[in-house]
Design an enzyme around this catalytic site. Sequence first.
Site, short mmCIF file in Angstrom:
data_model
loop_
_atom_site.label_atom_id
_atom_site.label_comp_id
_atom_site.label_asym_id
_atom_site.label_seq_id
_atom_site.Cartn_x
_atom_site.Cartn_y
_atom_site.Cartn_z
N HIS A 43 -18.05 -26.54 27.53
CA HIS A 43 -18.28 -26.44 28.98
C HIS A 43 -19.12 -27.64 29.40
O HIS A 43 -20.34 -27.55 29.51
CB HIS A 43 -19.02 -25.13 29.28
CG HIS A 43 -19.15 -24.85 30.75
ND1 HIS A 43 -19.22 -23.56 31.24
CD2 HIS A 43 -19.23 -25.65 31.84
CE1 HIS A 43 -19.34 -23.60 32.55
NE2 HIS A 43 -19.36 -24.87 32.94
N GLU A 71 -14.06 -25.55 29.86
CA GLU A 71 -14.54 -24.81 31.02
C GLU A 71 -15.24 -25.75 31.99
O GLU A 71 -15.79 -26.78 31.58
CB GLU A 71 -15.53 -23.73 30.58
CG GLU A 71 -14.98 -22.72 29.60
CD GLU A 71 -16.02 -21.70 29.18
OE1 GLU A 71 -15.62 -20.64 28.67
OE2 GLU A 71 -17.23 -21.97 29.36
N HIS A 199 -18.75 -13.95 27.57
CA HIS A 199 -20.15 -14.02 27.99
C HIS A 199 -20.92 -12.87 27.37
O HIS A 199 -20.65 -11.70 27.63
CB HIS A 199 -20.35 -14.02 29.51
CG HIS A 199 -21.58 -14.79 29.90
ND1 HIS A 199 -21.58 -16.15 30.10
CD2 HIS A 199 -22.85 -14.41 30.07
CE1 HIS A 199 -22.79 -16.57 30.40
NE2 HIS A 199 -23.60 -15.51 30.37
N HIS A 223 -23.11 -18.30 22.39
CA HIS A 223 -24.55 -18.11 22.28
C HIS A 223 -24.92 -17.15 21.15
O HIS A 223 -25.71 -17.48 20.26
CB HIS A 223 -25.11 -17.60 23.61
CG HIS A 223 -26.58 -17.38 23.61
ND1 HIS A 223 -27.48 -18.42 23.77
CD2 HIS A 223 -27.33 -16.26 23.46
CE1 HIS A 223 -28.72 -17.93 23.72
NE2 HIS A 223 -28.66 -16.63 23.53
#
Length: 252
Positions: A43, A71, A199, A223
């Site tokens: 991203h 992204e 996410h 993450h």
Amino acid sequence: MIKLSVNVNKVAVLRNSRGGSEPDPVNAARVALAAGCHGITVHPRPDQRHIRVDDVSRIAQVLDGAEYNIEGNPFAPARGDYPGLLAIVRATRPAQVTLVPDGDGQITSDHGFDVERDVERLTPLVAAFRELDCRVSVFVDAGTARLDALAAIGVNRIEIYTGPFAHAHALGDDAAAVAACVATAQAARAVGLGVNAGHDLCQHNLARLASAIPWLDEVSIGHALFGEALYAGLDATVRAYLGILRTAAAPD
């Protein structure tokens, strides 16, 4: 089987916090691919807080047939060394581009597009990305029900923003959040759109989502995956995620 795309942004965050070239997100991509993931996600933001423009092209060179998902905010103008999302995609030709309505002030993506409000502005950009032979996915909130406008302008998939689901799951009360994700996935399928999700997905909540929406095409995870990899190693962590997805796809 639901595909796993590993987002390597966090490796670039760590590198940029110190300067220099280590750890290198390209090497992280190599390890994740060797462990069996189906693709790599990046991203690149205009402020280049993690993945830089040169990282995008360097990662493209090590994919060896795996899918590349780039992204970004298609409305963010070029500035400095950032040439704009369309220019990055034109130079790299990824399999998929995921359009996300994020701004510099956001620590991370935290909402999807408002389809009714944004579809007119998205229309020429979707056409431009499709002309580059990219699959176009659009980030939407769980609970979004009217997706026919996206299908009408040539969007191929949606990506469901799963942050609220992950938060609710951590609190032990995720029924409503799961129902919202399922409703949006069903609405997408009804108008011929594929379904991605991403996410705050992690090893603790992924099976729950994958079991509720077994027709997911892809999950993008970064993450939590790299946080877990600090303790277990990247190869083992990627394989653990693949195991969860494999189990979710197995017939009862």
